[in-house]
Each structure stands twice: as structure tokens, then as C-alpha cells.
Design a protein around this motif. Structure first.
Motif, PDB file in Angstrom:
ATOM      1  N   ALA A  38      -0.128 -42.945 -19.483  1.00  0.00           N
ATOM      2  CA  ALA A  38       0.858 -42.848 -20.565  1.00  0.00           C
ATOM      3  C   ALA A  38       0.533 -43.853 -21.674  1.00  0.00           C
ATOM      4  O   ALA A  38       0.688 -43.553 -22.862  1.00  0.00           O
ATOM      5  N   ARG A  39       0.056 -45.020 -21.291  1.00  0.00           N
ATOM      6  CA  ARG A  39      -0.309 -46.038 -22.286  1.00  0.00           C
ATOM      7  C   ARG A  39      -1.520 -45.607 -23.110  1.00  0.00           C
ATOM      8  O   ARG A  39      -1.567 -45.817 -24.316  1.00  0.00           O
ATOM      9  N   VAL A  40      -2.500 -44.994 -22.464  1.00  0.00           N
ATOM     10  CA  VAL A  40      -3.674 -44.491 -23.189  1.00  0.00           C
ATOM     11  C   VAL A  40      -3.255 -43.390 -24.152  1.00  0.00           C
ATOM     12  O   VAL A  40      -3.704 -43.356 -25.300  1.00  0.00           O
ATOM     13  N   TYR A  41      -2.376 -42.522 -23.712  1.00  0.00           N
ATOM     14  CA  TYR A  41      -1.860 -41.463 -24.579  1.00  0.00           C
ATOM     15  C   TYR A  41      -1.176 -42.068 -25.809  1.00  0.00           C
ATOM     16  O   TYR A  41      -1.455 -41.675 -26.947  1.00  0.00           O
ATOM     17  N   ALA A  42      -0.291 -43.035 -25.574  1.00  0.00           N
ATOM     18  CA  ALA A  42       0.441 -43.669 -26.674  1.00  0.00           C
ATOM     19  C   ALA A  42      -0.502 -44.424 -27.613  1.00  0.00           C
ATOM     20  O   ALA A  42      -0.327 -44.396 -28.835  1.00  0.00           O
ATOM     21  N   LEU A  43      -1.493 -45.095 -27.050  1.00  0.00           N
ATOM     22  CA  LEU A  43      -2.464 -45.829 -27.865  1.00  0.00           C
ATOM     23  C   LEU A  43      -3.239 -44.870 -28.762  1.00  0.00           C
ATOM     24  O   LEU A  43      -3.435 -45.132 -29.953  1.00  0.00           O
ATOM     25  N   ASN A  44      -3.647 -43.739 -28.208  1.00  0.00           N
ATOM     26  CA  ASN A  44      -4.367 -42.753 -29.006  1.00  0.00           C
ATOM     27  C   ASN A  44      -3.491 -42.209 -30.134  1.00  0.00           C
ATOM     28  O   ASN A  44      -3.949 -42.095 -31.271  1.00  0.00           O
ATOM     29  N   TYR A  75      -9.413 -37.103 -16.758  1.00  0.00           N
ATOM     30  CA  TYR A  75      -9.013 -36.704 -18.114  1.00  0.00           C
ATOM     31  C   TYR A  75      -8.684 -37.914 -18.994  1.00  0.00           C
ATOM     32  O   TYR A  75      -9.243 -38.082 -20.079  1.00  0.00           O
ATOM     33  N   TYR A  76      -7.800 -38.781 -18.515  1.00  0.00           N
ATOM     34  CA  TYR A  76      -7.398 -39.923 -19.329  1.00  0.00           C
ATOM     35  C   TYR A  76      -8.418 -41.051 -19.315  1.00  0.00           C
ATOM     36  O   TYR A  76      -8.442 -41.879 -20.221  1.00  0.00           O
ATOM     37  N   GLU A  77      -9.300 -41.086 -18.338  1.00  0.00           N
ATOM     38  CA  GLU A  77     -10.418 -42.034 -18.406  1.00  0.00           C
ATOM     39  C   GLU A  77     -11.339 -41.657 -19.560  1.00  0.00           C
ATOM     40  O   GLU A  77     -11.875 -42.528 -20.253  1.00  0.00           O
ATOM     41  N   ARG A  78     -11.499 -40.364 -19.789  1.00  0.00           N
ATOM     42  CA  ARG A  78     -12.291 -39.916 -20.945  1.00  0.00           C
ATOM     43  C   ARG A  78     -11.597 -40.305 -22.245  1.00  0.00           C
ATOM     44  O   ARG A  78     -12.243 -40.738 -23.202  1.00  0.00           O
ATOM     45  N   TRP A  79     -10.280 -40.157 -22.285  1.00  0.00           N
ATOM     46  CA  TRP A  79      -9.524 -40.566 -23.467  1.00  0.00           C
ATOM     47  C   TRP A  79      -9.722 -42.057 -23.717  1.00  0.00           C
ATOM     48  O   TRP A  79      -9.932 -42.486 -24.847  1.00  0.00           O
TER      49      TRP A  79
END
Length: 99
Positions: A38-44, A75-79
Motif C-alpha cells: 500500500a505504501r509503494v502504491y501511495a508513493l507512486n 507485482y509491487y516489488e516491480r513497482w
């Protein structure tokens, strides 16, 4: 003069290929499996809104990952790899300290 362009396949371009196993579908799957996702999503989202990079650059950064890393990553490691790559490229160069 005729110019022929050949598309360069990247590791993420698996359309029509087989051998990647079944796709596991979880009933009532949550949008994130861990808080860091969720943090990676928000950062992006924040980086996109601030204009640090755009969506095409983000997608390209994911697609430029080395094949072994791409295939081993979630998936989110790629993000996260894309965000790290793009923000490092956008960061101003550090001062040499000779000022």
C-alpha cells in the motif's frame, strides 16, 4: 527507401506464451497483501501527481528490469524497483562540498 522496424520483445511481453503456470485467483482478495505494498502504491501516486515522472516512464522502468529480477519479483516489488529507479534518476546531483 524502406525502413523496417523490428519490435524488441521484453521479458514482460508474454502474450501468447505458455509455461508460466496457472493464475491463482483468491476469493475476496485484498488489494494489498502487506502494508508495504500500500505504501509503494501511495508513493507512486504521489510521484506521478508531483510530475517526478509520468505513467509511460513508470511502465518503461518496470519493463527495463533485468529479466531474472523481473520474473522473480512480485507485482509491487516491480513497482518499487521502478519508483527507486525513476526517483534516483530525477534526484539532483549532490554537491561536491567544495563550495
Amino acid at each position: 527507401m524502406t525502413v523496417t522496424l523490428h519490435a524488441m520483445a521484453r521479458v514482460n511481453d508474454v502474450g501468447g506464451q505458455s509455461g508460466f503456470g496457472l493464475i491463482a485467483v483468491e476469493p475476496d482478495e485484498p488489494p494489498f497483501h502487506a502494508d508495504w505494498e500500500a505504501r509503494v502504491y501511495a508513493l507512486n501516486v504521489a510521484m506521478l501527481r508531483q510530475g517526478v515522472y509520468n505513467l509511460d516512464q513508470f511502465r518503461d522502468a518496470i519493463e527495463r528490469m533485468p529479466p531474472a529480477e523481473y520474473l522473480a519479483a512480485s507485482y509491487y516489488e516491480r513497482w518499487m524497483a521502478a519508483v527507486e529507479s525513476l526517483t534516483a534518476a530525477a534526484a539532483p546531483a549532490p554537491h561536491g562540498g567544495d563550495d
